[in-house]
Design an enzyme around this catalytic site. Structure first.
Site, PDB file in Angstrom:
ATOM      1  N   GLU A   4      54.965 121.392  23.837  1.00  0.00           N
ATOM      2  CA  GLU A   4      55.339 122.511  22.986  1.00  0.00           C
ATOM      3  C   GLU A   4      54.170 123.500  22.925  1.00  0.00           C
ATOM      4  O   GLU A   4      53.037 123.072  22.719  1.00  0.00           O
ATOM      5  CB  GLU A   4      55.680 122.039  21.570  1.00  0.00           C
TER       6      GLU A   4
ATOM      7  N   ALA B 221      49.568 116.888  15.469  1.00  0.00           N
ATOM      8  CA  ALA B 221      50.415 115.880  16.081  1.00  0.00           C
ATOM      9  C   ALA B 221      51.621 116.556  16.717  1.00  0.00           C
ATOM     10  O   ALA B 221      51.834 117.754  16.507  1.00  0.00           O
ATOM     11  CB  ALA B 221      50.887 114.877  15.036  1.00  0.00           C
TER      12      ALA B 221
ATOM     13  N   GLU C 229      55.894 115.957  17.849  1.00  0.00           N
ATOM     14  CA  GLU C 229      57.075 115.145  17.541  1.00  0.00           C
ATOM     15  C   GLU C 229      57.914 114.752  18.750  1.00  0.00           C
ATOM     16  O   GLU C 229      59.123 114.539  18.616  1.00  0.00           O
ATOM     17  CB  GLU C 229      57.946 115.932  16.556  1.00  0.00           C
ATOM     18  N   ASN C 230      57.355 114.622  19.952  1.00  0.00           N
ATOM     19  CA  ASN C 230      58.130 114.255  21.131  1.00  0.00           C
ATOM     20  C   ASN C 230      59.127 113.140  20.814  1.00  0.00           C
ATOM     21  O   ASN C 230      58.789 112.175  20.133  1.00  0.00           O
ATOM     22  CB  ASN C 230      57.193 113.744  22.230  1.00  0.00           C
TER      23      ASN C 230
ATOM     24  N   HIS D   2      55.982 114.006   8.572  1.00  0.00           N
ATOM     25  CA  HIS D   2      56.419 115.277   9.151  1.00  0.00           C
ATOM     26  C   HIS D   2      56.955 115.068  10.578  1.00  0.00           C
ATOM     27  O   HIS D   2      58.063 115.501  10.899  1.00  0.00           O
ATOM     28  CB  HIS D   2      55.248 116.266   9.149  1.00  0.00           C
ATOM     29  N   GLU D   3      56.171 114.415  11.412  1.00  0.00           N
ATOM     30  CA  GLU D   3      56.606 114.241  12.806  1.00  0.00           C
ATOM     31  C   GLU D   3      57.847 113.352  12.875  1.00  0.00           C
ATOM     32  O   GLU D   3      58.761 113.602  13.656  1.00  0.00           O
ATOM     33  CB  GLU D   3      55.487 113.650  13.683  1.00  0.00           C
TER      34      GLU D   3
ATOM     35  N   HIS E 230      60.952 115.275  12.001  1.00  0.00           N
ATOM     36  CA  HIS E 230      61.402 116.172  13.068  1.00  0.00           C
ATOM     37  C   HIS E 230      62.509 115.524  13.908  1.00  0.00           C
ATOM     38  O   HIS E 230      63.252 116.226  14.590  1.00  0.00           O
ATOM     39  CB  HIS E 230      60.237 116.516  13.998  1.00  0.00           C
TER      40      HIS E 230
HETATM   41  N1  B3K Z   1      55.495 120.956  16.686  1.00  0.00           N
HETATM   42  C1  B3K Z   1      54.093 120.662  16.762  1.00  0.00           C
HETATM   43  C2  B3K Z   1      53.241 121.865  16.940  1.00  0.00           C
HETATM   44  C3  B3K Z   1      53.178 122.378  18.316  1.00  0.00           C
HETATM   45  C4  B3K Z   1      52.185 123.503  18.442  1.00  0.00           C
HETATM   46  C5  B3K Z   1      52.218 124.137  19.782  1.00  0.00           C
HETATM   47  N2  B3K Z   1      51.186 125.135  19.944  1.00  0.00           N
HETATM   48  C6  B3K Z   1      53.621 119.871  15.598  1.00  0.00           C
HETATM   49  C7  B3K Z   1      54.412 119.994  14.366  1.00  0.00           C
HETATM   50  O1  B3K Z   1      54.523 121.019  13.744  1.00  0.00           O
HETATM   51  O2  B3K Z   1      55.009 119.032  13.974  1.00  0.00           O
HETATM   52 ZN    ZN Z   2      56.284 120.344  12.729  1.00  0.00          ZN
END
Ligand code: B3K
Ligand code: ZN
Length: 882
Positions: free
Chosen positions: A128, A269, A271-272, A304-305, A308
Site C-alpha cells: 500500500e 503496520a 493490514e495485508n 486497528h490492523e 481492517h
Molecule cells: N494502511 C496502512 C498504511 C499504509 C501507508 C502507505 N503509505 C496502515 C494502516 O493505516 O492501517
Molecule cells: Zn489503517
C-alpha cells in the site's frame, strides 16, 4: 528513486478499468539480489469496452524479463515495456486470456521499503498504496480485486518460513537445498493487500474460536529469542477479535491469522489479508523495555490492523480518494475498542489532545486538505492525520447524529450491502441515510470542506422570562484551493448545569433542533432558546468533543471551575481545566517575550490542584489534567508571530508556580501512587504511574539540582518510570554529572535493544534549547546511529523536528537548514520517510518573521534541488505556495 513527473490524479477522472482481472497466480523464486517473479494473470475485457483498446499495466522501476500471451511468445511489435508500464496490443476482445509476466527484482537494493525488500535477513513486502507495481506489472489500483495463489520457492536453511495471504495449501522440498510453499487466498482482494514474508523467525502461537465455533490459528512471528515480548500483542489480538464480534458482529474469515514483526518499516503496520506486517515497535513489549504508552499503542494498532479485515479488506476503497472510508472508519473502531478496554473519558482526552496537536495544525496550514480529497500528486502523502483522525471524528459524528441503534443499523447495512465491494464515501453515507431516514447531505460537507470550523458562542440568561439564550455562529476558514465555504452541520453535545452541578433539563428548546443532549447547528448563525430555566445555568458546550471545532466561548473562571468540579462528562471536566490553563499560558508567553514577570491566576491553580488531589477521580484522568497544554498547543492557540523561546519560558514559569503552590499535593501523590507487586500494563496501573510521574515532574521543578530525578531513575523498575526520570534529567540538567551517568547506564543496559536505543536518542533530541542541534549532530556520529532504519531516523531527527520547539526553531535558522540537508539525503533512499519528516515544518508561516524567513530559505533550498522524489516535491511545493 523515481523523480517527480508532476502528474496529478483527479477524483473526477475516475473510470473503471477496461479489463476485469479474474485471477492471479504468482511464483516467487527468492534471492536477495535477483528474485524472479512470474505473474500469471487472467483477464477479460469488460463488457461494452472498445475491443481495440490495449491492456495497460502499471510498473515502477521494473525490468521485463519475459512475456507470454496465452502461453505463447508475442512479437515485440505487440507490446511496449518501460520501467513504468507494460502495454500489450491486440489482446482478445471477448474471451478471457492469460498474460504471463516475468520480472527480476532486487530486494536487497530496495531502500524505499516499498514492494519486496529485505530487513534483518527477512524478505518482506509493503504494497500500500502503490508498491505492488514494484514487484510485477499489474493493474495496481484498489478497485481491481481477484483471488490470489502464491507459490514461494527459496533456500530452505535461510528461509524455513514461507508466508503469504490466505490459507496454506501445502509445501515440499524443491531441488537442492530449496523448498516451496503454496498459499491460496479465496477472498478477492486488491494488490495493495498482497503480502509475502520469508526468512527465519520465531513464533508465538495461539488459537481463537470464532462466534460460529471455527478455530483460527493465530501466529505472531518475531526474531528468535523475542517470543516472550510478543505475549501482550497476542493477548491484544484475541481481545480485538472478540470485541469485533461483540461490538460490530464481525467474524474472522480464514483458517489462520498471522502477524510478522520487522525492524525496518516506513509506518506503524499494514493490514495485508491474513498476514499483517508490523513495525516491531508495535508488537514487542515487556515491563523492562516498554512504557505504558508503548503498551497502549500496541493494543490500539493490533486492533486497528485486525479491524481492517472488514473495514478495508472485505470492503475496500474504489480509489485512493476514498482512503478515509477504510482509515477514518477503522480509527473510529480502534478508538471505541480502546475506550471499552480502558477508560472511555481518559481515552477521549488522549484522542482529542492528539487531534488538536496534529490534525488542527495540518488543517490550518499549507497542507490542509479535505477528509476526502479530490486530487493528489503523491498518494503516500495523503496518509494524514486529516484522513485518519478527522476521518474518525466524522464517523463519530454520524454515530452522534443517529444515536447508537441507528448507527449500528447503518453499519450492518454497510457490511451487508458492500461486502466484497470497492466502495466510496457516498456508498457509506447512503447506508446511514437509508437506515435512519435522515438526510446527511449537509453533513457530508465534513468530507469535502477542509479547515477546522470556528464556532463562536455566547449565552444570556433572562431571569424574568426564565430562558437561556445561546447564540452560535460558525465560520469555516479558507484553505488551499477552497476559498469560500458552506455552513456545516455541527452536532454540539451540551448540558446546562445548576449551581450544584446537576443538569437542568429545559422545558422546550426553540431555534435549533435539540435531541438528547445534542444541539444541531446548521446555519451560519443560529439562536437557540432554552425555556423553563429557573436560575442562571452554566453551559457545558461540546461535551465529549462531539464535534472537531475551535470554540470561542468566553466563560468566566468560576463557571469553568464549576464544570471542572461537577460535570458528569469527565472529558468536559478536563476541557474546562484546559480552558482555564490556556489563557494563563498564552499570557505568560506574551509576558516572557516582553521581559515581564509571569504570573498565574490562583483560581486556575486552585482548580487544577483540587482535581489533582481528588481521590474520586481516576489517576489517569488526574495525570491528564496535570499534563498542561504543550508548547505547540500554546503556539497553535496564539496563531501567528510565534516565538518558541518565549512560549517555553512562559510555560516553565507557570509550571514553577504550580509546583510551588502544589508541593504538598505532589509530595503525597508521589508517595501514594506507587504501584506494588508485579508489574501490570493494565490501564489502572498505568494511570497510577502517569500520575506519580506527573507529580515528580512538578517536584523536580522545585529543585535546582538533579538529585531527585536521579534517585527516581535509580529506583525505577519499569521503562515508564525509567524513561520519564531520564527525560527529566536530560531536559532539566543536560550537562550534569548525574545526567551523564544516567545516559551512560541506560545506553549500556539497553545497547542491544533497538527499540530502547530509540528512546535514548529521542529523549536527547527533545532537550530544550539552541544547543540541542549540536547534540543531535554528535549523536549522528554515534555507532548506534543508523541512517537506513526508519525508527532510528524518526527517533533522532523526527523527535528533534516534531518534538523540540525551542531546539528545532533556533532563532538563527540552523535547525531548518539541518533538516533540509537531511531531507535531501534521505530522499535519495527513502522518499516516504523524507516527505514525512518534512511535514514537521508545516506551520512555518505562524513563526515570527526572523524564523519564518529562515524556514522559507530552507524550504526553497529543498525545492531548488535537482533531483527530488514526487513525495518531497509535492510536500515542499504545497508548503511554499503563496
Ligand atoms: N494502511 C496502512 C498504511 C499504509 C501507508 C502507505 N503509505 C496502515 C494502516 O493505516 O492501517
Ligand atoms: Zn489503517
Amino acid at each position: 528513486m523515481r523523480t517527480d513527473t508532476g502528474q496529478i490524479v483527479y477524483l473526477a477522472d475516475y473510470r473503471p478499468t477496461d479489463f476485469v482481472l479474474e485471477r492471479v497466480d504468482l511464483t516467487f523464486e527468492l534471492d536477495p539480489t535477483e528474485t524472479k517473479v512470474e505473474a500469471r494473470l487472467i483477464f477479460r475485457r469488460r463488457e461494452g469496452t472498445d475491443p481495440t483498446l490495449p491492456l495497460v499495466l502499471d510498473g515502477d522501476e521494473l525490468n521485463l524479463a519475459g512475456l507470454l500471451l496465452d502461453q505463447a511468445e508475442i512479437p515485440a511489435s505487440q507490446y511496449t515495456a518501460t520501467p513504468e508500464s507494460l502495454t500489450i496490443a491486440n489482446v482478445p476482445a471477448s474471451v478471457p486470456f492469460e498474460v504471463t509476466i516475468t520480472t527480476i527484482i532486487n530486494p536487497e537494493a530496495n531502500t524505499q521499503l516499498m514492494g519486496l525488500y529485505r530487513t534483518g535477513g527477512i524478505y518482506c513486502t509493503q504494497c500500500e498504496a502503490e508498491g505492488f507495481r514494484r514487484i510485477t506489472y499489474f493493474p495496481d489500483r484498489p478497485d481491481v480485486l481477484a483471488p490470489y495463489t502464491v507459490n514461494i520457492i527459496a533456500d530452505k536453511a535461510a528461509n524455513p518460513l514461507l508466508l503469504s495471504n490466505g490459507n496454506f495449501l501445502g509445501g515440499a522440498g524443491y531441488g537442492e537445498g530449496k523448498h516451496f510453499a503454496a498459499w491460496f487466498d479465496p477472498h478477492p482482494k486488491p494488490s495493495y493487500l498482497f503480502a509475502l514474508v520469508a526468512g527465519d523467525l520465531g513464533a508465538v502461537e495461539d488459537t481463537f474460536t470464532t462466534m460460529s465455533g471455527r478455530d483460527v490459528a493465530l501466529k505472531i512471528y518475531v526474531e528468535h529469542g523475542k517470543e516472550p515480548r510478543a505475549a501482550y500483542a497476542m493477548d491484544a489480538l484475541k481481545r480485538s477479535m472478540k470485541w469485533d464480534e461483540e461490538a460490530f458482529g464481525r467474524e474472522y474469515d480464514l483458517d489462520i491469522f498471522m502477524i510478522v514483526a520487522v525492524s525496518d518499516f516506513n509506518m506503524g503496520a499494514m493490514e495485508n489479508k491474513g498476514l499483517n506486517v508490523f513495525n516491531d515497535k508495535y508488537v514487542l513489549a515487556d515491563p523492562e523495555t516498554a512504557t505504558d504508552a508503548d503498551y497502549a499503542n500496541i493494543e490500539a494498532i493490533i486492533a486497528h490492523e485486525y479491524f481492517h479485515n472488514w473495514t478495508g479488506n472485505r470492503i475496500t476503497c474504489r480509489d485512493w480518494f476514498q482512503l478515509c472510508l477504510k482509515e477514518g472508519l477503522t480509527v473510529y473502531r480502534d478508538h471505541e475498542f480502546s475506550a471499552d478496554q480502558r477508560s472511555r473519558p481518559v481515552k477521549r482526552i488522549a484522542e482529542v489532545r492528539h487531534l488538536k496537536s496534529e490534525q488542527f495544525p495540518e488543517d490550518a496550514g499549507p497542507l490542509a486538505h479535505p477528509v476526502r480529497p479530490t486530487k493528489y500528486r503523491e498518494i503516500n502523502n495523503f496518509y494524514t492525520t486529516t484522513v485518519y483522525e478527522k476521518g474518525s471524528e466524522v464517523t463519530r459524528m454520524i454515530a452522534t447524529l443517529l444515536g447508537r441503534e441507528l448507527f449500528k443499523k447503518g453499519m450492518d447495512l454497510y457490511f451487508e450491502r458492500h461486502d466484497g465491494d470497492a466502495a466510496t464515501v457516498e456508498d457509506f453515507v447512503k447506508c446511514f441515510e437509508d437506515a435512519s431516514g435522515r438526510d446527511l447531505g449537509q453533513f457530508s460537507l465534513w468530507y469535502h470542506q477542509a479547515g477546522t470550523p470556528l464556532v463562536t458562542a455566547s449565552g444570556a440568561y433572562d431571569a424574568t422570562a426564565q430562558t437561556f439564550t445561546l447564540s452560535l455562529e460558525q465560520m469555516v476558514p479558507a484553505t488551499p484551493e477552497q476559498s469560500s465555504k458552506e455552513p456545516m452541520h455541527i452536532p454540539l453535545r451540551l448540558a446546562l448545569l445548576a449551581e450544584d452541578g446537576s443538569i437542568v433539563t429545559p422545558q422546550s428548546v426553540t431555534g435549533a433542533e435539540f435531541t438528547g443532549d445534542v444541539l444541531h447547528l446548521t446555519d451560519r448563525s443560529q439562536t437557540a432558546v432554552f425555556d423553563g430555566i429557573s436560575s442562571r445555568p452554566v453551559l457545558s458546550l461540546n461535551r465529549s468533543f462531539s464535534t472537531p471545532i475551535n470554540l470561542h466561548f468566553s466563560q468566566g473562571t468560576a463557571d469553568l471551575a464549576l464544570i471542572a468540579r461537577h460535570e458528569t462528562d469527565h472529558f468536559a471536566r478536563w476541557q474546562a481545566l484546559n480552558d482555564l490553563a490556556l489563557p494563563n499560558l498564552m499570557q505568560a508567553a506574551r509576558d516572557a517575550r516582553e521581559g515581564k514577570a509571569v504570573s498565574c491566576d490562583p483560581a486556575f491553580v486552585g482548580a487544577l490542584l483540587a482535581a489533582a488531589g481528588d481521590e474520586s477521580l481516576e489517576p489517569a484522568f488526574r495525570a491528564q489534567a496535570l499534563n498542561l497544554p504543550s508548547e505547540s498547543d500554546i503556539a497553535r492557540e496564539l496563531g501567528s508571530n510565534n516565538d518558541p523561546d518565549a512560549i517555553h519560558a512562559g510555560r516553565q514559569a507557570i509550571l514553577g508556580e504550580i509546583a510551588l503552590a502544589g508541593k504538598d499535593v505532589f509530595t503525597s501523590l508521589y508517595d501514594g501512587m506507587r504501584t506494588s507487586g508485579t508489574f501490570s500494563p493494565d490501564a489502572a496501573s498505568a494511570g497510577r504511574r502517569a500520575l506519580r510521574n506527573a507529580a515528580l515532574t512538578f517536584l523536580t521543578l522545585l529543585d535546582n539540582a538533579p538529585a531527585r530525578a536521579k534517585v527516581a531513575f535509580d529506583a525505577a523498575d519499569n521503562m515508564t518510570d525509567l524513561s520519564h526520570s531520564l527525560a527529566l534529567l536530560v531536559h532539566r540538567h543536560p550537562d550534569s554529572a548525574e545526567t551523564a551517568a544516567a545516559l551512560a547506564a541506560f545506553r549500556e543496559r539497553f545497547a542491544e535493544n533497538a527499540l530502547v536505543v530509540d528512546k535514548w536518542f529521542a529523549i536527547q533530541a527533545g532537550t530544550p534549547g539552541a544547543d540541542t542541534l549540536e547534540r543531535v549532530r554528535k549523536l549522528m556520529g554515534s555507532p548506534l546511529f543508523n541512517r537506513t532504519n526508519p525508527n532510528r531516523m524518526r527517533s533522532l531527527i523526527g523527535s528533534f523536528a516534531f518534538g523540540n520547539p525551542t531546539g528545532f526553531n533556533r532563532a538563527d535558522g540552523a535547525g531548518y537548514h539541518f533538516l533540509a540537508d537531511e531531507i535531501l539525503d534521505i530522499d535519495q533512499r527513502n522518499p516516504q520517510l523524507a516527505a514525512r519528516l518534512l511535514t514537521s515544518m508545516r506551520s512555518w508561516r505562524s513563526l515570527e518573521k526572523g524564523r519564518a524567513d529562515h524556514a522559507h530559505a530552507a524550504l526553497r533550498k529543498i525545492a531548488g534541488a535537482d533531483k527530488l522524489s514526487t513525495d518531497v516535491r509535492d510536500i515542499v511545493e504545497r508548503m511554499l505556495k503563496e
